[in-house]
Enzyme design. Sequence first.
Site, PDB file in Angstrom:
ATOM      1  N   TYR A  88     -60.148   5.187  -6.560  1.00  0.00           N
ATOM      2  CA  TYR A  88     -61.107   4.995  -7.640  1.00  0.00           C
ATOM      3  C   TYR A  88     -62.072   6.171  -7.682  1.00  0.00           C
ATOM      4  O   TYR A  88     -62.500   6.683  -6.646  1.00  0.00           O
ATOM      5  CB  TYR A  88     -61.832   3.651  -7.550  1.00  0.00           C
ATOM      6  CG  TYR A  88     -62.991   3.534  -6.595  1.00  0.00           C
ATOM      7  CD1 TYR A  88     -64.307   3.692  -7.043  1.00  0.00           C
ATOM      8  CD2 TYR A  88     -62.802   3.200  -5.257  1.00  0.00           C
ATOM      9  CE1 TYR A  88     -65.380   3.545  -6.190  1.00  0.00           C
ATOM     10  CE2 TYR A  88     -63.872   3.049  -4.394  1.00  0.00           C
ATOM     11  CZ  TYR A  88     -65.171   3.225  -4.867  1.00  0.00           C
ATOM     12  OH  TYR A  88     -66.231   3.082  -4.008  1.00  0.00           O
ATOM     13  N   ARG A 105     -55.076   2.860  -9.364  1.00  0.00           N
ATOM     14  CA  ARG A 105     -54.589   2.045  -8.249  1.00  0.00           C
ATOM     15  C   ARG A 105     -53.247   1.373  -8.539  1.00  0.00           C
ATOM     16  O   ARG A 105     -52.764   0.589  -7.714  1.00  0.00           O
ATOM     17  CB  ARG A 105     -55.643   1.002  -7.884  1.00  0.00           C
ATOM     18  CG  ARG A 105     -56.000   0.049  -8.996  1.00  0.00           C
ATOM     19  CD  ARG A 105     -57.353  -0.637  -8.786  1.00  0.00           C
ATOM     20  NE  ARG A 105     -57.454  -1.427  -7.584  1.00  0.00           N
ATOM     21  CZ  ARG A 105     -58.579  -2.054  -7.200  1.00  0.00           C
ATOM     22  NH1 ARG A 105     -59.678  -1.955  -7.938  1.00  0.00           N
ATOM     23  NH2 ARG A 105     -58.598  -2.769  -6.092  1.00  0.00           N
ATOM     24  N   ARG A 168     -63.270  -8.450 -12.268  1.00  0.00           N
ATOM     25  CA  ARG A 168     -63.087  -7.074 -12.727  1.00  0.00           C
ATOM     26  C   ARG A 168     -62.232  -7.079 -13.994  1.00  0.00           C
ATOM     27  O   ARG A 168     -61.016  -7.274 -13.937  1.00  0.00           O
ATOM     28  CB  ARG A 168     -62.407  -6.219 -11.643  1.00  0.00           C
ATOM     29  CG  ARG A 168     -63.262  -5.997 -10.411  1.00  0.00           C
ATOM     30  CD  ARG A 168     -64.454  -5.104 -10.717  1.00  0.00           C
ATOM     31  NE  ARG A 168     -65.213  -4.800  -9.495  1.00  0.00           N
ATOM     32  CZ  ARG A 168     -66.243  -5.509  -9.049  1.00  0.00           C
ATOM     33  NH1 ARG A 168     -66.624  -6.591  -9.712  1.00  0.00           N
ATOM     34  NH2 ARG A 168     -66.883  -5.162  -7.960  1.00  0.00           N
ATOM     35  N   GLU A 249     -83.198   1.685 -10.776  1.00  0.00           N
ATOM     36  CA  GLU A 249     -84.172   0.694 -10.331  1.00  0.00           C
ATOM     37  C   GLU A 249     -83.717  -0.704 -10.716  1.00  0.00           C
ATOM     38  O   GLU A 249     -83.485  -0.986 -11.893  1.00  0.00           O
ATOM     39  CB  GLU A 249     -85.542   0.986 -10.937  1.00  0.00           C
ATOM     40  CG  GLU A 249     -86.100   2.350 -10.542  1.00  0.00           C
ATOM     41  CD  GLU A 249     -87.440   2.623 -11.192  1.00  0.00           C
ATOM     42  OE1 GLU A 249     -87.733   2.013 -12.242  1.00  0.00           O
ATOM     43  OE2 GLU A 249     -88.199   3.441 -10.653  1.00  0.00           O
ATOM     44  N   GLY A 279     -70.813  -1.399  -3.179  1.00  0.00           N
ATOM     45  CA  GLY A 279     -70.811  -2.117  -1.912  1.00  0.00           C
ATOM     46  C   GLY A 279     -72.023  -3.007  -1.710  1.00  0.00           C
ATOM     47  O   GLY A 279     -72.132  -3.682  -0.681  1.00  0.00           O
ATOM     48  N   GLY A 281     -72.869  -5.826  -3.270  1.00  0.00           N
ATOM     49  CA  GLY A 281     -72.467  -7.226  -3.177  1.00  0.00           C
ATOM     50  C   GLY A 281     -71.704  -7.533  -1.908  1.00  0.00           C
ATOM     51  O   GLY A 281     -71.857  -8.611  -1.317  1.00  0.00           O
ATOM     52  N   ASP A 282     -70.896  -6.584  -1.464  1.00  0.00           N
ATOM     53  CA  ASP A 282     -70.128  -6.778  -0.227  1.00  0.00           C
ATOM     54  C   ASP A 282     -71.057  -6.863   0.982  1.00  0.00           C
ATOM     55  O   ASP A 282     -70.813  -7.642   1.911  1.00  0.00           O
ATOM     56  CB  ASP A 282     -69.133  -5.630  -0.039  1.00  0.00           C
ATOM     57  CG  ASP A 282     -68.224  -5.454  -1.233  1.00  0.00           C
ATOM     58  OD1 ASP A 282     -67.802  -6.469  -1.806  1.00  0.00           O
ATOM     59  OD2 ASP A 282     -67.953  -4.292  -1.598  1.00  0.00           O
TER      60      ASP A 282
END
Length: 341
Positions: A88, A105, A168, A249, A279, A281-282
């Site tokens: 990506y 991908r 997604r 922000e 990342g 959210g991960d």
Amino acid sequence: MKVVTFGELMVRLQPFNYERFVQANSLEFTFGGGEANVAVSLANYGLDAAFVTKLPAHAIGQAAVNSLRRYGVDTSMITRGGDRVGIYYNEKGASQRGSVCIYDRANSAIQLAQPSDFDWDKIFEGVDWFHFTGITPALGANVVEICLEACKAAKAHGVKISCDLNYRGKLWTRDQAREAMTKLCEYVDVCISNEEDAKDVFGIEAEATDIYGGKLNAEGYKSVAKQLADKFHFEKVAITLRESHNASENGWSAMLYDVASNEYCFSKKYELKIIDRVGGGDSFGGGLIYALLNGKSTQDAVEFAVAASALKHTIEGDYNMMTVSEVEKLAGGDGSGRIQR
């Protein structure tokens, strides 16, 4: 305590600093992927974290494996085979210019994987927790089947299951997502969502909230969490609340609903100056899993997860490089990040 995560690990190619694709003369080469990012967080917190996927046996596949080993992630259950590592391209946004993500991908090793590539009974021996996201089944019907087999095996082994809905639209339609995730969520104990995914995947939304306009009604998410829990009999539902002022922000907070106690806990809100949003959210998911496995209260669990994610937004790359003590220091402070003397 041992955690297994399953998904795709990709090459991340990104212009340096805040350059646009059209002006870049070189691209930074790193790795990332939703469930791999969670595994790295958990390994950094000192848990036994394993990542499962399929990667080619060539040098790029090995570089991907090495990127996880560097942080202590168990890669022994990764299946090797296929020809491609997914890619990506990420162009970081700033101020009023949003980020751009372009996928390359198709036909990656994991997208072409088959259920026979994974021995889930062996994988789940001695495991306490299994995590996946909605990105992985979006890769194709064959991967939906792999995820279903993983969930069934996890349940047979008494393993807790968490899922981040992570819709997604570049990978599948809302109807495809709803059909697949409805099947998979029947096995899930802890659901992680945000203000957009609950609506996109299941048509569930909070009233009086503009998910794209930077304004939200936190109280409305109590009904969203309860609707999700009632529909799938989840034990807990976490909803991240992002207020997008601009690309640089954001306001960042979350709510955790515990069904057994009927307790809704909202975290403190952080005003983020974003270095890298990918990342985020991960890192919340990794923080939540760590907190729940360590017996933190509902309030303390959501505070730890949000603090972990707030700190990730300050770090370049997909992986969160924070320790438990660093997260707990922020979670227990005033949210400013200032040194407490």
